[in-house]
Design a protein around this motif. Sequence first.
Motif, PDB file in Angstrom:
ATOM      1  N   GLY A  31      16.893  -3.539  11.152  1.00 28.04           N
ATOM      2  CA  GLY A  31      17.537  -2.695  10.156  1.00 28.04           C
ATOM      3  C   GLY A  31      17.002  -2.942   8.755  1.00 28.04           C
ATOM      4  O   GLY A  31      16.423  -3.985   8.463  1.00 28.04           O
ATOM      5  N   HIS A  32      17.196  -1.968   7.904  1.00 28.01           N
ATOM      6  CA  HIS A  32      16.728  -2.051   6.527  1.00 28.01           C
ATOM      7  C   HIS A  32      17.638  -2.954   5.699  1.00 28.01           C
ATOM      8  O   HIS A  32      18.818  -3.125   6.016  1.00 28.01           O
ATOM      9  CB  HIS A  32      16.702  -0.660   5.887  1.00 28.01           C
ATOM     10  CG  HIS A  32      15.696   0.254   6.492  1.00 28.01           C
ATOM     11  ND1 HIS A  32      14.348   0.113   6.284  1.00 28.01           N
ATOM     12  CD2 HIS A  32      15.834   1.334   7.298  1.00 28.01           C
ATOM     13  CE1 HIS A  32      13.689   1.066   6.921  1.00 28.01           C
ATOM     14  NE2 HIS A  32      14.570   1.820   7.556  1.00 28.01           N
ATOM     15  N   THR A  33      17.080  -3.481   4.619  1.00 30.29           N
ATOM     16  CA  THR A  33      17.840  -4.224   3.626  1.00 30.29           C
ATOM     17  C   THR A  33      17.882  -3.339   2.386  1.00 30.29           C
ATOM     18  O   THR A  33      17.016  -3.406   1.513  1.00 30.29           O
ATOM     19  CB  THR A  33      17.161  -5.576   3.311  1.00 30.29           C
ATOM     20  OG1 THR A  33      17.033  -6.312   4.529  1.00 30.29           O
ATOM     21  CG2 THR A  33      17.995  -6.388   2.332  1.00 30.29           C
ATOM     22  N   TRP A  34      18.880  -2.447   2.339  1.00 32.94           N
ATOM     23  CA  TRP A  34      18.951  -1.443   1.288  1.00 32.94           C
ATOM     24  C   TRP A  34      19.372  -2.054  -0.041  1.00 32.94           C
ATOM     25  O   TRP A  34      20.285  -2.856  -0.102  1.00 32.94           O
ATOM     26  CB  TRP A  34      19.926  -0.336   1.651  1.00 32.94           C
ATOM     27  CG  TRP A  34      19.535   0.486   2.834  1.00 32.94           C
ATOM     28  CD1 TRP A  34      20.213   0.601   4.009  1.00 32.94           C
ATOM     29  CD2 TRP A  34      18.392   1.341   2.971  1.00 32.94           C
ATOM     30  NE1 TRP A  34      19.559   1.455   4.859  1.00 32.94           N
ATOM     31  CE2 TRP A  34      18.432   1.925   4.244  1.00 32.94           C
ATOM     32  CE3 TRP A  34      17.333   1.652   2.128  1.00 32.94           C
ATOM     33  CZ2 TRP A  34      17.465   2.816   4.693  1.00 32.94           C
ATOM     34  CZ3 TRP A  34      16.361   2.532   2.579  1.00 32.94           C
ATOM     35  CH2 TRP A  34      16.440   3.108   3.854  1.00 32.94           C
ATOM     36  N   THR A  35      18.696  -1.618  -1.105  1.00 29.83           N
ATOM     37  CA  THR A  35      19.080  -1.962  -2.466  1.00 29.83           C
ATOM     38  C   THR A  35      19.141  -0.666  -3.263  1.00 29.83           C
ATOM     39  O   THR A  35      18.391   0.285  -3.003  1.00 29.83           O
ATOM     40  CB  THR A  35      18.092  -2.939  -3.128  1.00 29.83           C
ATOM     41  OG1 THR A  35      16.792  -2.369  -3.127  1.00 29.83           O
ATOM     42  CG2 THR A  35      18.061  -4.269  -2.392  1.00 29.83           C
ATOM     43  N   PHE A  36      20.040  -0.627  -4.234  1.00 28.04           N
ATOM     44  CA  PHE A  36      20.240   0.567  -5.046  1.00 28.04           C
ATOM     45  C   PHE A  36      19.001   0.838  -5.890  1.00 28.04           C
ATOM     46  O   PHE A  36      18.475  -0.052  -6.559  1.00 28.04           O
ATOM     47  CB  PHE A  36      21.472   0.375  -5.940  1.00 28.04           C
ATOM     48  CG  PHE A  36      21.755   1.548  -6.830  1.00 28.04           C
ATOM     49  CD1 PHE A  36      22.266   2.714  -6.318  1.00 28.04           C
ATOM     50  CD2 PHE A  36      21.492   1.462  -8.185  1.00 28.04           C
ATOM     51  CE1 PHE A  36      22.530   3.794  -7.147  1.00 28.04           C
ATOM     52  CE2 PHE A  36      21.753   2.529  -9.025  1.00 28.04           C
ATOM     53  CZ  PHE A  36      22.276   3.703  -8.500  1.00 28.04           C
ATOM     54  N   LEU A  37      18.515   2.066  -5.852  1.00 26.19           N
ATOM     55  CA  LEU A  37      17.341   2.454  -6.620  1.00 26.19           C
ATOM     56  C   LEU A  37      17.724   3.329  -7.807  1.00 26.19           C
ATOM     57  O   LEU A  37      17.161   3.230  -8.872  1.00 26.19           O
ATOM     58  CB  LEU A  37      16.355   3.200  -5.710  1.00 26.19           C
ATOM     59  CG  LEU A  37      15.082   3.714  -6.359  1.00 26.19           C
ATOM     60  CD1 LEU A  37      14.235   2.535  -6.855  1.00 26.19           C
ATOM     61  CD2 LEU A  37      14.275   4.540  -5.380  1.00 26.19           C
ATOM     62  N   GLY A  38      18.715   4.199  -7.603  1.00 25.36           N
ATOM     63  CA  GLY A  38      19.124   5.121  -8.660  1.00 25.36           C
ATOM     64  C   GLY A  38      19.929   6.253  -8.063  1.00 25.36           C
ATOM     65  O   GLY A  38      20.529   6.105  -6.998  1.00 25.36           O
ATOM     66  N   GLY A  39      19.933   7.377  -8.726  1.00 21.79           N
ATOM     67  CA  GLY A  39      20.709   8.511  -8.252  1.00 21.79           C
ATOM     68  C   GLY A  39      19.857   9.757  -8.154  1.00 21.79           C
ATOM     69  O   GLY A  39      18.760   9.836  -8.705  1.00 21.79           O
ATOM     70  N   ALA A  40      20.398  10.725  -7.439  1.00 21.30           N
ATOM     71  CA  ALA A  40      19.752  12.026  -7.298  1.00 21.30           C
ATOM     72  C   ALA A  40      20.839  13.088  -7.278  1.00 21.30           C
ATOM     73  O   ALA A  40      21.976  12.822  -6.894  1.00 21.30           O
ATOM     74  CB  ALA A  40      18.948  12.093  -6.002  1.00 21.30           C
TER      75      ALA A  40
END
Length: 83
Positions: A31-40
């Motif tokens: 599984g991925h290790t998601w981190t916040f990048l920004g918004g859309a």
Amino acid sequence: MSDLDAQLEAARAEVARIEREIAAGPCWTHGHTWTFLGGANAGCCDTCNCSVSVHVCAKCGDCDYGVNEEAVQIRKECETRNG
């Protein structure tokens, strides 16, 4: 050291080994290790001002482009408000 202490130490060492394996292993396996990048922009409608979170995987660099569970909920709420 008692037998139970030795078993506990061995179990902790095994957990640490598994955690290292997961951290180093491929995302398709662990599984991925998601981190916040920004918004859309959610793109719910022509007048949509909703924003959804975009995440990037810290391990492989893959991006969810705002396609995630939180975004699904935000789009549903927008549809209810503007629908």
